[in-house]
Design an enzyme around this catalytic site. Structure first.
Site: not given
Length: 858
Positions: A702, A765, A801
């Site tokens: 990430d 995300k 996400k």
């Protein structure tokens, strides 16, 4: 006898002697390479020792005294022969083996070593289940037995289990005596073995199978039902033939067998752990059971000494816990005994207390033992006046009667098939019978957590228990601990602690064979009133309470360096104006919509599988990670079919530990990188961060968007950095965090999402969870629309996400509604949808328990 013993302190000399007697070319090459290089690797390989205990030995295959190999097996066989000949003039040993790698060679070597010492050996003719070996020892009145098996361990392992006369698992002090002989005996050379056709070796063939079948079918009561349609899997093990013959000999229809798992295969394809308790392992069985409209689904582990049982429930298949199976077996067997009969029922300190309550009401004899079937079977010697009725442990091990004095997954399966048939004849099911038992004695719910320890651990599992022993607790999950029972101080001591609470009990103990900590729990309620809904409410409350207690105790035990660990929490949603469409979709959970492809329970199970369980606190420790990995592998302690989660996400310095603890599971190791959470360190440092996370074993990384550059209008710099991240991550999943609360308006969110997608992000995300805001319905809708526009233009699918501030099951279901409406059902999978919210998992698991207990729950 040849060369040094295992007591030899010089690893080089021991390795040289080992090489001279090793008959296997693969392990010979391993030893030769270790000798050629020398150094720490050689020292480590030849100073390690497998501990010989009551279960014999079990370890990965490989060279040296710390692994399973032919040199070590010959040495153990020699020690076993010495101990037997100290007691008996002409001993008799039965030797059997399963279908794991090298099992046949280990068994044949054992027979050849023993026969060479003048010992009579009965060698089972082919790979067979462990219960057949245990039966054969007693049937042939042998003095000992050896079973080469690693049960349900990973494919890399094998083991060597020793039985004593009467076919019972080896017990103390014989185990310690044999262990001392193993360490003292010289290595065994080829000249000390005889040929397999030696007169001291007799083959045991199908006649023993017929004898076993004749005995095991006698467990069935006369006039019982025989109608049960069985779906079955041996999990690539050796159980299929014997199970099929046993069911047919008992008068049942032939079972439907999962064809892809029917034949023995030591590689256990598709299974990291061939254990029916592992999530996903029984998917093939459930599909077959549904297709064939089976009445019951049964699974053995690879050596067929354990049994898993699943039953139909509301259009799906429910896997019963080990305690539930033990309790319905006990109820079935007690119904066949006259009231007040002194028959003996036994379970362990980590199994349900309900068996004791049932035995007392019937007037039967009960004993609770330490963990392990050696203790369960020893109980019959403490009560010679009481016929042995049932012994079980929660880890799917059952012994009905005592014709096999160990776990017997075949015999237990026959009795379960009879029970299912009897209940069907009466218009009932096993779940109905459980309802009856719980109405009578109160709801009892049990479950467990397993915390794995890696090489980095500053303390061992045993030391973690010792730390809690030294500093006792008086509360757990805000509940009073009424007392703590320390079994290290018991007459038969073991390293375990029992925490007693009001209507609850938790037990913690280190594993005796692996670097892991086992935590077991049980909660119970008083028998319900006449209120028809009370049973459902009691089950839901007990299951939710059990998870809270296990989570709390798991956190304490897995992190002994620090008693209190703060849970990483995400900020609440920002106060942006909500878009009407986003709020409308969010306010109608997916399972409530007319076009929903999922029921509420199925949607909640999906959410669990989509969660990236995260700990990103500034004071993270390996202990916190051990606890988190245990929770990720088994989110619901009472139901192993829930989960696992998609990933465990940690800072880069801990990703190697996650990769180690989750190896062989469906849980990915995820790392935050790139100067998380701000993304403002020099670009070169951020790229190194990504490289190091991948090198440490990360499956996913990430990274964060450079919001400073993006909001200043320098989109080229922001995207160039994302391209660098993409190259550094190589083939691993790259998830780009936008930090939507800093981006503000939906238009900016859509633009940033497009930037990340064009740079090659696999996922976009919402948030780091470290800022003042997190996911909101409008930000998720904006990101989903960016993905939809990309795929509509011919682009590859990109995942979404949702992270930060998602705390309840209803909120997660609302976000599912937005995703489904915007992107379609193809995004309802962990490969395209994730939730990054540490506090969400417990809420969803609790809601799932309530929903499955009462489908009308909201």
């Amino acid at each position: 006898m040849t060369g040094p013993t295992l007591a030899e302190p010089d690893p080089t000399w021991l390795a040289q002697a080992w090489l001279r007697v090793d008959p296997n070319p693969n392990t010979r090459q391993e030893v030769a390479e270790l000798l050629s290089h020398g150094g720490a690797a050689l020292t480590e390989a030849f100073t390690a020792r497998l501990a010989f205990g009551t279960a014999g030995i079990r370890a990965p295959l490989g060279a040296g005294p710390g692994r399973m190999n032919r040199v070590l097996v010959r040495l153990v066989a020699s020690a076993l022969g010495t101990r037997l000949q100290e007691m008996i003039d002409r001993p008799h040993v039965v030797v059997g083996y399963d279908a794991r790698h090298r099992s046949d060679a280990f068994a044949h070597d054992t027979a050849r070593v023993l026969a060479g010492r003048g010992i009579q050996v009965s060698l089972i003719d082919q790979p067979r289940p462990t219960p057949l070996l245990a039966f054969s020892v007693r049937h042939l009145r042998a003095d000992a037995g050896v079973m080469v098996t690693a049960s349900h361990n990973p494919r890399t392992d094998n083991g060597y289990k020793v039985y004593w006369h009467e076919g019972e698992p080896l017990r103390s002090p014989i185990d310690a005596e044999i262990a001392a002989l193993v360490n003292a005996a010289p290595l065994v050379g080829e000249d000390e073995l005889v040929a397999l056709d030696h007169s001291n070796i007799t083959e045991v063939d199908h006649q023993m199978v017929e004898a076993y079948l004749g005995s095991v079918t006698a467990l069935l009561h006369g006039g019982g039902g025989r109608s049960a349609r069985v779906a079955y899997t041996p999990l690539h093990g050796v159980g299929a033939g014997l199970m099929t013959h046993a069911l047919q000999a008992g008068g049942f229809p032939p079972p439907a067998i999962v064809d892809t798992e029917a034949d023995p295969d030591p590689n256990f394809p598709g299974m990291a752990f061939p254990n029916p308790e592992e999530p996903g392992v029984l998917d093939g069985l459930f599909a077959l059971a549904a297709k064939t409209e089976a009445d019951v689904a049964l699974a053995n582990d690879p050596d067929a000494d354990r049994l898993a049982v699943a039953v139909p429930a509301d259009g799906a298949w429910r896997l019963l816990s080990g305690d539930e199976v033990g309790i319905v077996l006990a109820d079935h067997l007690l119904r066949q005994l006259p009231l007040g009969d002194a028959g003996l029922l036994v379970n362990t300190i980590v199994s349900s207390r309900l068996l004791e309550v049932m035995a007392a009401e019937h007037g039967a004899t009960f004993e609770r033992t330490l963990v392990g079937f050696k203790h369960i079977m020893a109980a019959q010697h403490h009560h010679p006046e009481a016929p042995f009725v049932l012994g079980y442990e929660e880890a799917l091990g059952y012994c009905v009667g005592n014709l096999v004095r160990d776990k017997d997954g075949i015999g237990a399966a026959l009795v379960i098939a009879e029970l299912v048939s009897d209940l069907a004849d009466a218009g009932e099911s096993i779940l109905d019978r459980l309802d009856h038992i719980h109405h009578r004695f109160g709801v009892h719910v049990s479950g467990q957590r397993t915390v794995r320890y890696g090489d980095e651990a500053a303390v061992s599992p045993a030391q973690a228990v010792d730390a809690l022993r030294a500093a006792p607790i008086d509360t757990l999950a805000d509940e009073v601990v009424t007392s703590v029972t320390d079994l290290a101080q018991a007459d038969n001591p073991t390293n375990a602690l029992i925490f007693n609470l009001d209507h609850a009990r938790l037990t913690a103990r280190p594993s005796g064979t692996e670097a892991k900590l086992k935590i077991y729990g049980e909660t119970w309620a008083e028998p319900p009133t006449d209120d028809p809904g009370q049973l459902t409410r009691d089950r839901t409350a007990s299951r939710q309470r059990l998870n809270r207690l296990l989570d709390a105790l798991g956190g304490l035990l897995s992190d002994p360096e620090r008693r209190q660990t703060a849970t990483a929490t995400a900020a609440g949603p920002g106060d942006h104006d909500a878009a009407d469409r986003a709020q409308a979709l969010f306010g109608e959970p997916l399972s409530d919509r007319a076009d929903s492809p999922l029921s509420r329970a199925a949607a909640l199970r999906l959410i669990v599988r989509c969660i990236d369980l995260t700990t990103l606190a500034g004071d993270d420790t390996p202990g916190r990670v051990r606890s988190l990995c245990a929770q990720a592998r088994r989110p619901d302690s009472a139901d192993p079919t829930v989960g696992p989660t998609a990933a465990v996400c940690v800072y880069p310095n801990l990703v190697g530990l996650v990769a180690e603890l989750c190896q062989g599971t469906r849980v990915n190791a995820a790392s935050v990188a790139g100067a998380f959470p701000s993304g403002l360190s020099p670009a070169s440092v951020r790229i190194v961060d990504v490289h190091e996370a991948i090198a440490a074993g990360a499956d996913e990384v990430d990274v964060v968007l450079n919001r400073s550059a993006f909001l200043a209008g320098d989109t080229e710099q922001a995207q160039a950095e994302l391209h660098e991240y993409r190259r550094a991550a190589r083939s691993k999943l790259l998830k780009v965090i936008l930090e939507v609360d800093e981006l503000g308006a939906p238009a900016a969110i859509r633009k940033a999402a497009g930037l990340a997608i064009e740079a090659g992000a696999d996922f976009i995300k919402t948030s780091t969870g470290k800022s003042s805001g997190g996911a909101t319905p409008e930000s998720v809708l904006a990101m989903a629309e960016a993905i939809a526009a990309h795929t509509a233009a011919g682009g590859e699918p990109v995942g979404l996400k949702i992270s930060g501030g998602v705390r309840t099951a209803d909120e997660a279901l609302g976000y599912l509604s937005i995703v489904h409406a915007t992107l379609g059902a193809a995004w309802l999978t962990p490969s395209r949808l994730r939730f990054g919210a540490s506090s969400l998992l417990g809420a969803v698991v609790g809601d799932l328990a309530a929903t499955e207990a009462d489908p009308s729950h909201r």
